[in-house]
Design a protein around this motif. Structure first.
Motif, PDB file in Angstrom:
ATOM      1  N   ASP A  73       0.821  -1.210   0.000  1.00  0.00           N
ATOM      2  CA  ASP A  73       0.000   0.000   0.000  1.00  0.00           C
ATOM      3  C   ASP A  73       0.856   1.261   0.000  1.00  0.00           C
ATOM      4  OD1 ASP A  73      -2.440  -1.336  -0.061  1.00  0.00           O
ATOM      5  OD2 ASP A  73      -2.581  -1.470   2.123  1.00  0.00           O
ATOM      6  N   GLU A  74       2.150   1.103   0.214  1.00  0.00           N
ATOM      7  CA  GLU A  74       3.061   2.248   0.160  1.00  0.00           C
ATOM      8  C   GLU A  74       3.588   2.499  -1.249  1.00  0.00           C
ATOM      9  OE1 GLU A  74       6.190   2.016   3.026  1.00  0.00           O
ATOM     10  OE2 GLU A  74       4.837   1.931   4.754  1.00  0.00           O
ATOM     11  N   GLN A  75       3.257   1.633  -2.198  1.00  0.00           N
ATOM     12  CA  GLN A  75       3.743   1.809  -3.564  1.00  0.00           C
ATOM     13  C   GLN A  75       3.195   3.097  -4.187  1.00  0.00           C
ATOM     14  OE1 GLN A  75       2.510  -1.767  -5.601  1.00  0.00           O
ATOM     15  NE2 GLN A  75       4.238  -2.979  -4.840  1.00  0.00           N
ATOM     16  N   GLN A  76       3.936   3.636  -5.113  1.00  0.00           N
ATOM     17  CA  GLN A  76       3.527   4.866  -5.781  1.00  0.00           C
ATOM     18  C   GLN A  76       2.230   4.652  -6.542  1.00  0.00           C
ATOM     19  OE1 GLN A  76       5.150   7.791  -5.458  1.00  0.00           O
ATOM     20  NE2 GLN A  76       3.547   8.824  -6.622  1.00  0.00           N
ATOM     21  N   ILE A  77       1.255   5.528  -6.310  1.00  0.00           N
ATOM     22  CA  ILE A  77      -0.014   5.446  -7.009  1.00  0.00           C
ATOM     23  C   ILE A  77      -0.443   6.842  -7.451  1.00  0.00           C
ATOM     24  CG2 ILE A  77      -0.811   3.420  -5.719  1.00  0.00           C
ATOM     25  CD1 ILE A  77      -2.540   5.300  -4.038  1.00  0.00           C
ATOM     26  N   ARG A  78      -1.395   6.874  -8.362  1.00  0.00           N
ATOM     27  CA  ARG A  78      -1.990   8.158  -8.765  1.00  0.00           C
ATOM     28  C   ARG A  78      -2.921   8.593  -7.642  1.00  0.00           C
ATOM     29  NH1 ARG A  78      -5.811   8.708 -13.947  1.00  0.00           N
ATOM     30  NH2 ARG A  78      -6.686  10.768 -13.498  1.00  0.00           N
ATOM     31  N   TRP A  79      -2.755   9.829  -7.224  1.00  0.00           N
ATOM     32  CA  TRP A  79      -3.377  10.307  -5.981  1.00  0.00           C
ATOM     33  C   TRP A  79      -4.132  11.590  -6.244  1.00  0.00           C
ATOM     34  CZ3 TRP A  79      -2.793   8.121  -1.040  1.00  0.00           C
ATOM     35  CH2 TRP A  79      -3.147   8.918   0.058  1.00  0.00           C
ATOM     36  N   ALA A  80      -5.370  11.664  -5.759  1.00  0.00           N
ATOM     37  CA  ALA A  80      -6.167  12.885  -5.885  1.00  0.00           C
ATOM     38  C   ALA A  80      -6.619  13.316  -4.495  1.00  0.00           C
ATOM     39  CB  ALA A  80      -7.376  12.646  -6.787  1.00  0.00           C
ATOM     40  N   GLY A  81      -6.872  14.621  -4.360  1.00  0.00           N
ATOM     41  CA  GLY A  81      -7.301  15.135  -3.062  1.00  0.00           C
ATOM     42  C   GLY A  81      -6.141  15.687  -2.268  1.00  0.00           C
ATOM     43  N   PRO A 120     -11.354   8.001 -12.830  1.00  0.00           N
ATOM     44  CA  PRO A 120     -10.434   8.238 -13.943  1.00  0.00           C
ATOM     45  C   PRO A 120      -9.837   9.642 -13.956  1.00  0.00           C
ATOM     46  CG  PRO A 120     -12.709   8.223 -14.706  1.00  0.00           C
ATOM     47  CD  PRO A 120     -12.732   7.772 -13.279  1.00  0.00           C
ATOM     48  N   THR A 121     -10.507  10.580 -13.303  1.00  0.00           N
ATOM     49  CA  THR A 121      -9.972  11.935 -13.168  1.00  0.00           C
ATOM     50  C   THR A 121      -9.975  12.307 -11.695  1.00  0.00           C
ATOM     51  OG1 THR A 121     -12.138  13.011 -13.404  1.00  0.00           O
ATOM     52  CG2 THR A 121     -10.903  12.565 -15.430  1.00  0.00           C
ATOM     53  N   ASP A 122      -9.329  13.438 -11.389  1.00  0.00           N
ATOM     54  CA  ASP A 122      -9.209  13.832  -9.991  1.00  0.00           C
ATOM     55  C   ASP A 122     -10.524  14.278  -9.367  1.00  0.00           C
ATOM     56  OD1 ASP A 122      -6.581  13.278 -10.368  1.00  0.00           O
ATOM     57  OD2 ASP A 122      -5.839  15.323 -10.073  1.00  0.00           O
ATOM     58  N   LEU A 159      -6.694   7.341  -6.782  1.00  0.00           N
ATOM     59  CA  LEU A 159      -7.324   7.198  -5.472  1.00  0.00           C
ATOM     60  C   LEU A 159      -7.849   8.556  -5.043  1.00  0.00           C
ATOM     61  CD1 LEU A 159      -6.017   5.255  -2.417  1.00  0.00           C
ATOM     62  CD2 LEU A 159      -6.662   7.642  -2.172  1.00  0.00           C
ATOM     63  N   ARG A 160      -9.130   8.623  -4.652  1.00  0.00           N
ATOM     64  CA  ARG A 160      -9.759   9.876  -4.254  1.00  0.00           C
ATOM     65  C   ARG A 160      -9.677  10.044  -2.730  1.00  0.00           C
ATOM     66  NH1 ARG A 160     -13.766  12.151  -7.316  1.00  0.00           N
ATOM     67  NH2 ARG A 160     -13.771  13.661  -5.612  1.00  0.00           N
ATOM     68  N   SER A 161      -8.531  10.530  -2.264  1.00  0.00           N
ATOM     69  CA  SER A 161      -8.361  10.690  -0.817  1.00  0.00           C
ATOM     70  C   SER A 161      -9.292  11.754  -0.242  1.00  0.00           C
ATOM     71  CB  SER A 161      -6.900  11.029  -0.483  1.00  0.00           C
ATOM     72  OG  SER A 161      -6.588  12.378  -0.767  1.00  0.00           O
ATOM     73  N   ASP A 162      -9.793  12.640  -1.106  1.00  0.00           N
ATOM     74  CA  ASP A 162     -10.703  13.690  -0.636  1.00  0.00           C
ATOM     75  C   ASP A 162     -12.084  13.148  -0.286  1.00  0.00           C
ATOM     76  OD1 ASP A 162     -10.703  13.215  -3.481  1.00  0.00           O
ATOM     77  OD2 ASP A 162     -12.126  14.862  -3.693  1.00  0.00           O
ATOM     78  N   LEU A 163     -12.364  11.914  -0.655  1.00  0.00           N
ATOM     79  CA  LEU A 163     -13.660  11.318  -0.333  1.00  0.00           C
ATOM     80  C   LEU A 163     -13.662  10.658   1.040  1.00  0.00           C
ATOM     81  CD1 LEU A 163     -14.645   9.735  -3.783  1.00  0.00           C
ATOM     82  CD2 LEU A 163     -15.198  11.999  -2.866  1.00  0.00           C
ATOM     83  N   LEU A 164     -12.518  10.672   1.709  1.00  0.00           N
ATOM     84  CA  LEU A 164     -12.392  10.095   3.037  1.00  0.00           C
ATOM     85  C   LEU A 164     -12.229  11.177   4.090  1.00  0.00           C
ATOM     86  CD1 LEU A 164      -9.833   7.205   2.426  1.00  0.00           C
ATOM     87  CD2 LEU A 164     -12.212   6.901   3.136  1.00  0.00           C
ATOM     88  N   GLY A 165     -12.766  10.920   5.267  1.00  0.00           N
ATOM     89  CA  GLY A 165     -12.527  11.790   6.414  1.00  0.00           C
ATOM     90  C   GLY A 165     -12.046  10.937   7.574  1.00  0.00           C
ATOM     91  N   ALA A 166     -10.859  11.250   8.102  1.00  0.00           N
ATOM     92  CA  ALA A 166     -10.350  10.501   9.254  1.00  0.00           C
ATOM     93  C   ALA A 166     -11.207  10.827  10.475  1.00  0.00           C
ATOM     94  CB  ALA A 166      -8.889  10.841   9.503  1.00  0.00           C
ATOM     95  N   TRP A 167     -11.685   9.811  11.172  1.00  0.00           N
ATOM     96  CA  TRP A 167     -12.664  10.017  12.237  1.00  0.00           C
ATOM     97  C   TRP A 167     -12.101   9.759  13.634  1.00  0.00           C
ATOM     98  CZ3 TRP A 167     -16.997  12.579  11.821  1.00  0.00           C
ATOM     99  CH2 TRP A 167     -17.925  12.521  12.855  1.00  0.00           C
ATOM    100  N   THR A 168     -11.440   8.634  13.819  1.00  0.00           N
ATOM    101  CA  THR A 168     -10.910   8.292  15.138  1.00  0.00           C
ATOM    102  C   THR A 168      -9.859   7.206  14.984  1.00  0.00           C
ATOM    103  OG1 THR A 168     -11.567   7.727  17.417  1.00  0.00           O
ATOM    104  CG2 THR A 168     -12.599   6.477  15.662  1.00  0.00           C
TER     105      THR A 168
END
Length: 289
Positions: A73-81, A120-122, A159-168
């Protein structure tokens, strides 16, 4: 049992062993879990799965899709957010570890619920992911024949990191034989996607309002671990998935770790800081009260 709190019978002996030095705590594995939300006419519902009773860890308990971090999971990936650096600051981790936690959250949600927070897009998200070709990729991910980075690259997705919210964040008690350092996230079910029971570890999945789930726990009808019922109670304050996600950046991510102490009479007092409802008093040779 007055409620549905998961309580393994071997805990008292393990707690006493930890106290006398005969038990050495195992190092917790990094993990992530996601509370998927969707709006209904009476407020948001959350997607939950029931772990098979045969599972060694929390069998029969209701939980959210999630699991351990894959080293890849640490491998380089395309990242959005938000950037990896932002996530590192937010989670209090190094960038590679922060990416791995976020990646695990997205990957495990796809593996266990068939929901993919990528596009497919950010600023887009994939639609229906239930076709045979998608299922083949999902099965390869579960079997670890395919890394998530390879999967996203093959399909041209970010990966759409902006669609996640860290909660606890909760850490399994030191006396447990299987320990996890788990970050809980919230996310809204993307339009056009639907959940399904894709997990071999679950025998049932439900969409349920947090208030209803908490009420069933209080009646002893639904079995849950402390982090699960604690987060459900927290979700009851919000009227929509969007409102919940908006609240996420201000959440306190200080890890919750159970504390056990022995009284002079041999009684065990087990407590989770900040969560008084889970406090247990276990007399010598007795059962929790």
């Amino acid at each position: 049992m007055a409620n549905g709190q998961w309580y393994p019978p071997e805990w008292p002996d393990r707690i006493r062993a930890l106290a006398d030095g005969s038990l050495t705590p195992v190092t917790p594995k990094r993990a992530a879990t996601v509370m998927l939300l969707k709006d209904t006419g009476t407020g948001p519902s959350v997607h939950m799965l029931r772990r098979r009773s045969s599972m060694a860890f929390a069998g029969g308990a209701y939980a959210y899709p999630g699991g351990g971090v894959d080293p890849r999971d640490e491998q380089q990936i395309r990242w959005a957010g938000p950037t990896r650096a932002w996530w590192a600051r937010h989670l209090g981790l190094e960038e590679a570890a922060a990416q791995a936690i976020v990646c695990a959250a997205v990957r495990e949600t796809y593996e266990e619920a068939g929901v993919l927070l990528a596009g497919p897009t950010d600023d887009s998200v994939v639609g229906d992911t239930t076709g045979e070709d998608w299922e083949a990729d999902r099965a390869a991910l579960v079997a670890r024949d395919l890394s998530f980075a390879e999967f996203l690259d093959r399909r041209g997705l970010a990966l759409r990191s902006d669609l996640l919210g860290a909660w606890t964040r909760w850490i399994t008690p030191e006396f447990e034989p299987r320990r996890y350092d788990t970050w809980f996230f919230v996310a809204a079910l993307p339009e056009g996607q639907r959940t399904r029971n894709a997990s071999t570890e679950a025998d049932r999945t439900v969409w349920i309002r947090p208030t209803d789930a908490a009420a069933s726990y209080d009646k002893g009808e639904l079995l849950m671990m402390p982090p699960t019922i604690a987060t459900l109670r927290q979700l009851t304050s919000y009227d929509s998935a969007a409102e919940t996600l908006t609240a996420a950046p201000d959440r306190d991510l200080t890890p919750v770790l159970a504390q056990a102490r022995l009284g002079e009479d041999g009684e065990i007092v087990l407590a989770w800081p900040g969560h008084d409802e889970f406090t247990k008093h276990i007399p010598t040779g007795g059962t929790p009260a």
